[in-house]
Scaffold this motif. Structure first.
Motif, PDB file in Angstrom:
ATOM      1  N   LYS A   1       0.835  -1.190   0.000  1.00  0.00           N
ATOM      2  CA  LYS A   1       0.000   0.000   0.000  1.00  0.00           C
ATOM      3  C   LYS A   1       0.871   1.241   0.000  1.00  0.00           C
ATOM      4  O   LYS A   1       1.777   1.368   0.829  1.00  0.00           O
ATOM      5  CB  LYS A   1      -0.903   0.004   1.249  1.00  0.00           C
ATOM      6  CG  LYS A   1      -1.801   1.219   1.355  1.00  0.00           C
ATOM      7  CD  LYS A   1      -2.892   1.181   0.317  1.00  0.00           C
ATOM      8  CE  LYS A   1      -3.673   2.483   0.279  1.00  0.00           C
ATOM      9  NZ  LYS A   1      -4.574   2.537  -0.868  1.00  0.00           N
TER      10      LYS A   1
ATOM     11  N   LYS B   1      -7.830  -1.427   7.808  1.00  0.00           N
ATOM     12  CA  LYS B   1      -8.740  -0.774   6.861  1.00  0.00           C
ATOM     13  C   LYS B   1      -8.822  -1.530   5.536  1.00  0.00           C
ATOM     14  O   LYS B   1      -9.872  -1.578   4.903  1.00  0.00           O
ATOM     15  CB  LYS B   1      -8.288   0.655   6.593  1.00  0.00           C
ATOM     16  CG  LYS B   1      -8.699   1.630   7.672  1.00  0.00           C
ATOM     17  CD  LYS B   1      -8.359   3.024   7.210  1.00  0.00           C
ATOM     18  CE  LYS B   1      -8.726   4.048   8.247  1.00  0.00           C
ATOM     19  NZ  LYS B   1      -8.339   5.388   7.783  1.00  0.00           N
TER      20      LYS B   1
ATOM     21  N   LEU C   1     -11.001  -4.469   5.883  1.00  0.00           N
ATOM     22  CA  LEU C   1     -12.396  -4.067   5.951  1.00  0.00           C
ATOM     23  C   LEU C   1     -12.928  -3.556   4.615  1.00  0.00           C
ATOM     24  O   LEU C   1     -14.115  -3.290   4.474  1.00  0.00           O
ATOM     25  CB  LEU C   1     -12.558  -2.948   6.982  1.00  0.00           C
ATOM     26  CG  LEU C   1     -12.576  -3.372   8.438  1.00  0.00           C
ATOM     27  CD1 LEU C   1     -12.343  -2.176   9.333  1.00  0.00           C
ATOM     28  CD2 LEU C   1     -13.894  -4.028   8.773  1.00  0.00           C
ATOM     29  N   GLY C   2     -12.011  -3.391   3.663  1.00  0.00           N
ATOM     30  CA  GLY C   2     -12.448  -2.892   2.368  1.00  0.00           C
ATOM     31  C   GLY C   2     -12.635  -1.391   2.341  1.00  0.00           C
ATOM     32  O   GLY C   2     -13.258  -0.855   1.428  1.00  0.00           O
ATOM     33  N   LEU C   3     -12.123  -0.690   3.334  1.00  0.00           N
ATOM     34  CA  LEU C   3     -12.238   0.767   3.325  1.00  0.00           C
ATOM     35  C   LEU C   3     -11.215   1.391   2.389  1.00  0.00           C
ATOM     36  O   LEU C   3     -11.448   2.426   1.796  1.00  0.00           O
ATOM     37  CB  LEU C   3     -12.060   1.334   4.740  1.00  0.00           C
ATOM     38  CG  LEU C   3     -13.198   1.027   5.722  1.00  0.00           C
ATOM     39  CD1 LEU C   3     -12.816   1.443   7.129  1.00  0.00           C
ATOM     40  CD2 LEU C   3     -14.478   1.724   5.298  1.00  0.00           C
ATOM     41  N   THR C   4     -10.048   0.731   2.308  1.00  0.00           N
ATOM     42  CA  THR C   4      -9.067   1.170   1.316  1.00  0.00           C
ATOM     43  C   THR C   4      -8.635  -0.045   0.509  1.00  0.00           C
ATOM     44  O   THR C   4      -8.850  -1.181   0.927  1.00  0.00           O
ATOM     45  CB  THR C   4      -7.805   1.783   1.976  1.00  0.00           C
ATOM     46  OG1 THR C   4      -7.280   0.830   2.888  1.00  0.00           O
ATOM     47  CG2 THR C   4      -8.130   3.046   2.713  1.00  0.00           C
ATOM     48  N   ARG C   5      -8.061   0.233  -0.636  1.00  0.00           N
ATOM     49  CA  ARG C   5      -7.632  -0.848  -1.521  1.00  0.00           C
ATOM     50  C   ARG C   5      -6.117  -0.955  -1.504  1.00  0.00           C
ATOM     51  O   ARG C   5      -5.441   0.066  -1.409  1.00  0.00           O
ATOM     52  CB  ARG C   5      -8.071  -0.529  -2.950  1.00  0.00           C
ATOM     53  CG  ARG C   5      -9.388  -1.142  -3.323  1.00  0.00           C
ATOM     54  CD  ARG C   5      -9.625  -0.929  -4.797  1.00  0.00           C
ATOM     55  NE  ARG C   5     -10.141   0.397  -5.035  1.00  0.00           N
ATOM     56  CZ  ARG C   5     -11.253   0.630  -5.717  1.00  0.00           C
ATOM     57  NH1 ARG C   5     -11.943  -0.345  -6.221  1.00  0.00           N
ATOM     58  NH2 ARG C   5     -11.663   1.863  -5.911  1.00  0.00           N
TER      59      ARG C   5
ATOM     60  N   PHE D   1     -14.533  -2.311  -0.773  1.00  0.00           N
ATOM     61  CA  PHE D   1     -15.602  -1.332  -0.845  1.00  0.00           C
ATOM     62  C   PHE D   1     -17.004  -1.816  -0.548  1.00  0.00           C
ATOM     63  O   PHE D   1     -17.950  -1.081  -0.690  1.00  0.00           O
ATOM     64  CB  PHE D   1     -15.559  -0.586  -2.171  1.00  0.00           C
ATOM     65  CG  PHE D   1     -14.344   0.278  -2.235  1.00  0.00           C
ATOM     66  CD1 PHE D   1     -14.451   1.628  -1.996  1.00  0.00           C
ATOM     67  CD2 PHE D   1     -13.105  -0.269  -2.454  1.00  0.00           C
ATOM     68  CE1 PHE D   1     -13.333   2.424  -1.990  1.00  0.00           C
ATOM     69  CE2 PHE D   1     -11.974   0.520  -2.456  1.00  0.00           C
ATOM     70  CZ  PHE D   1     -12.085   1.868  -2.229  1.00  0.00           C
TER      71      PHE D   1
ATOM     72  N   ALA E   1     -18.909  -5.810   4.195  1.00  0.00           N
ATOM     73  CA  ALA E   1     -19.984  -6.434   4.952  1.00  0.00           C
ATOM     74  C   ALA E   1     -21.088  -6.941   4.046  1.00  0.00           C
ATOM     75  O   ALA E   1     -21.668  -7.996   4.290  1.00  0.00           O
ATOM     76  CB  ALA E   1     -20.538  -5.424   5.952  1.00  0.00           C
TER      77      ALA E   1
ATOM     78  N   TYR F   1     -16.368  -3.588  14.147  1.00  0.00           N
ATOM     79  CA  TYR F   1     -15.159  -2.793  13.963  1.00  0.00           C
ATOM     80  C   TYR F   1     -15.147  -1.659  14.969  1.00  0.00           C
ATOM     81  O   TYR F   1     -16.146  -0.954  15.132  1.00  0.00           O
ATOM     82  CB  TYR F   1     -15.130  -2.245  12.535  1.00  0.00           C
ATOM     83  CG  TYR F   1     -14.035  -1.237  12.248  1.00  0.00           C
ATOM     84  CD1 TYR F   1     -12.729  -1.464  12.663  1.00  0.00           C
ATOM     85  CD2 TYR F   1     -14.305  -0.080  11.536  1.00  0.00           C
ATOM     86  CE1 TYR F   1     -11.724  -0.549  12.379  1.00  0.00           C
ATOM     87  CE2 TYR F   1     -13.299   0.846  11.240  1.00  0.00           C
ATOM     88  CZ  TYR F   1     -12.013   0.604  11.672  1.00  0.00           C
ATOM     89  OH  TYR F   1     -11.033   1.519  11.389  1.00  0.00           O
TER      90      TYR F   1
ATOM     91  N   PRO G   1     -12.894   1.591  15.388  1.00  0.00           N
ATOM     92  CA  PRO G   1     -11.781   2.359  14.843  1.00  0.00           C
ATOM     93  C   PRO G   1     -10.902   2.947  15.949  1.00  0.00           C
ATOM     94  O   PRO G   1     -11.307   2.980  17.114  1.00  0.00           O
ATOM     95  CB  PRO G   1     -12.448   3.481  14.051  1.00  0.00           C
ATOM     96  CG  PRO G   1     -13.897   3.294  14.165  1.00  0.00           C
ATOM     97  CD  PRO G   1     -14.172   2.250  15.194  1.00  0.00           C
TER      98      PRO G   1
ATOM     99  N   VAL H   1     -12.691   6.618  17.647  1.00  0.00           N
ATOM    100  CA  VAL H   1     -14.021   6.427  17.092  1.00  0.00           C
ATOM    101  C   VAL H   1     -14.805   7.737  17.124  1.00  0.00           C
ATOM    102  O   VAL H   1     -14.721   8.508  18.078  1.00  0.00           O
ATOM    103  CB  VAL H   1     -14.762   5.293  17.848  1.00  0.00           C
ATOM    104  CG1 VAL H   1     -14.953   5.618  19.300  1.00  0.00           C
ATOM    105  CG2 VAL H   1     -16.071   4.943  17.168  1.00  0.00           C
TER     106      VAL H   1
END
Lengths: 275, 311
Positions: free
Chosen positions: B18, B54, B57-61, B76, B79, B88, B90, B93
């Motif tokens: 990344k 992240k 969780l698919g929040l970033t690639r 993206f 869930a 989750y 964070p 939060v």
């Protein structure tokens, strides 16, 4: 569907909690009442009915007000959640990104619906009680309310596009104001300025009609002033729209495109966004 | 709802990289997480722990490489794609400030399909029962963290991602929190926890992943890490008074003798030298009165992987 409902309800509750909805209803309602009271004065011996006059003055005012309200609702919708960090958590829940956008859109549209129908609608009911009204007048008024909702939807969608494109809330607020100025004031100024300078050389009727048509605010104006005979007679533009080939369906379709395209772009940018 | 089979692969990362702008955040991360495991991510701030979570969780690639969560690309819509119950928390939060604690939790519960009864139960569990009618904007940091825990626990998650979960919690709540995690763990939940508090997670972690500047410098169970670290074992030997220095001299060259005084001395040696040395000492007979073996401590292990060059 359930997710959309949950997300929309959150926005509606937010609107109720921070008195946003109440404020918008009072604002729109009092303006509609004031205009209809003023409106009854100049009708005099002319045949125009009170309601027709009110539709003209109210739609002229809505062109400024509804986009402003819609943008204020929407400019913060995404960038605010990015900035505060709530979007990150939301997206780990079983909602997809399009549901987030559409849920918010439905919520904000409902808020606008409440404001317009309670505000404008309340005013017309009072008006009818005191002065009476014709069926056609009512139809023109209700159509005006519905088209105001479509106009609002346009600017909610544009507000989202701003909200997803910028990095900070302040930038979003500034851009939203700029957008409002362009669509509500500057575009028309330039268009009419150009028309005056041009003196009919380059800009023919056809081109002018197209230029009016592509602006959602002008479409809204023309739609409300030309759809009903009573209104267009009173506005002094009888037959102009139909001569220019602008039917009500066409005008509403143009406005709908202004809703769909910004929403699609917003979704596209949102899908690409990393949190 | 997908149920996890025991000992099946839940998450796999293959040569994941990344980069943000020109900065490499994670470099060539390979990891396979089995169901029921409790993985603890350790490392400095900015080592890439949060980025790693992240991405799972698919929040970033990832910039390159493959991440699979239950065999799917989490990108993206984690869930949604798996329909897996996921929790989750964070790192810091954030909630909708204008809503009350209960409203926030109810909102999230509706999205997860959890019941209102569960919300009330969870609020009491994290000690927010009394404050649940107050706006989240008035909450202290610890209370937010607790609300964060409550939302992560909604709907009995089978996969938990907890980013620094115990910061801002008092000791009792900390213990409470780990009891909750243990409960879920017993039901077969898989958890990925990032933490600085090594001692807290020491006994719970099935495996540690140590990250340094985006690189996995070590990965394994505590025992495996000790093996990899090849830290010296220390032995404290107590002998008949006056004999310490003479015994110490007979320890041979493979050990390092320190702190020799009248009755005792310390020696340190490599892990593989330990047993020969112990045999040697026990062969010395009555002269040796006591022997204490001290394995390397956890923080030494941590410092070793953080500062040293991994073998």
């Amino acid at each position: 569907m359930k997710m959309l409902w949950v997300l929309a309800m959150k926005e509606i509750r937010d609107g109720l909690r921070n008195r946003w909805i109440a404020a918008a209803i009072i604002l729109l309602g009092s303006l509609a009442l004031a205009l209809s009271l003023l409106g009854s004065a100049p009708t005099g011996s002319v045949k125009a009915s009170d309601l027709d006059i009110t539709v003209i003055s109210l739609s002229s005012l809505s062109v400024y007000l509804i986009p402003l309200i819609a943008l204020m609702l929407s400019f913060d919708a995404l960038v605010g959640e990015f900035e505060r960090g709530t979007m990150m958590l939301l997206l780990t829940y079983p909602v997809s990104r399009w549901q987030v956008i559409m849920g918010k859109f439905l919520g904000h549209l409902s808020i606008l619906f409440m404001a317009i129908f309670a505000g404008y609608g309340g005013a017309i009911i009072l008006m009818t009680v005191f002065t009476g009204g014709s069926l056609e007048g009512w139809q023109a008024y209700v159509t005006m309310m519905l088209s105001s909702l479509v106009l609002g939807a346009v600017f909610i969608a544009l507000g989202y596009l701003v909200s997803v494109s910028v990095k900070e809330r302040a930038t979003a607020a500034g851009t939203a104001i700029g957008l409002w100025l362009v669509f509500v004031v500057i575009y028309d100024l330039i268009l009419f300025g150009a028309l005056l300078m041009d003196e009919g050389q380059l800009i023919g009727q056809k081109l002018f009609s197209i230029l009016m048509l592509i602006s959602p605010t002008d479409s809204y104006r023309i739609f409300n002033l030309s759809m009903f005979e009573g209104v267009s007679d009173a506005a002094g533009i009888a037959g102009i729209a139909s001569e220019a080939g602008m039917s009500g369906t066409l005008l509403i379709s143009v406005m709908s495109l202004w809703v769909v395209i910004p929403l699609m772009l917003t979704l596209f940018l949102f899908q690409k966004r990393e949190l | 709802m997908v149920t996890l089979n025991s000992a099946s692969e839940v998450i796999s990362l293959q040569s994941v990289n990344k980069r943000y702008a020109n900065e490499a955040v994670l470099h060539d991360v390979n990891l396979s997480i089995q169901s029921g495991e409790c993985i603890v991510l350790v490392g400095h701030n900015g080592a890439g722990k949060t980025s790693l979570i992240k991405m799972m969780l698919g929040l970033t690639r990832p910039t390159s490489g493959v991440i699979k969560v239950l065999g799917h690309d989490p990108a993206f819509s984690a869930a949604v794609a798996q329909g897996l119950s996921l929790g989750y928390l964070p790192e810091s939060v954030a909630f909708y400030e204008a809503m009350t604690g209960r409203e926030v939790l109810t909102f999230y519960a509706q999205l997860k399909g959890a019941s209102k009864v569960e919300c009330v139960k969870l609020l009491d569990l994290v000690g927010l029962g009394d404050a649940s009618k107050r706006r989240v904007g008035t909450y202290s940091k610890g209370m937010r963290q607790r609300l964060g825990l409550a939302q992560a626990m909604l709907g009995n998650p089978q996969l938990l991602f907890l980013d620094e979960p115990t910061t801002g919690l008092d000791p009792i709540l900390r213990q409470h929190f780990y009891e909750l995690i243990d409960g879920l763990q017993k039901e077969g939940a898989t958890s990925i926890i990032s933490s600085h508090a090594l001692q807290e997670v020491e006994t719970r972690a099935s495996r540690f992943v140590i990250l340094k500047k985006g690189v996995v410098v070590a990965c394994g169970t505590l025992d495996e890490l000790y093996q990899q670290a090849t830290l010296p074992v220390r032995v404290k030997v107590t002998v008949t008074p006056g004999q310490a220095s003479s015994v110490a001299e007979r320890m041979g060259s493979s050990v390092n003798v320190t702190e020799v005084n009248n009755q005792s001395f310390n020696l340190s040696c490599d892990m593989h030298e330990k047993m020969p040395i112990i045999r040697h000492i026990s062969n010395l007979g009555d002269i040796v009165q006591d022997m204490q073996i001290m394995p390397p401590r956890l923080d030494e292990l941590y410092t070793h992987f953080m500062s040293g060059n991994p073998s």
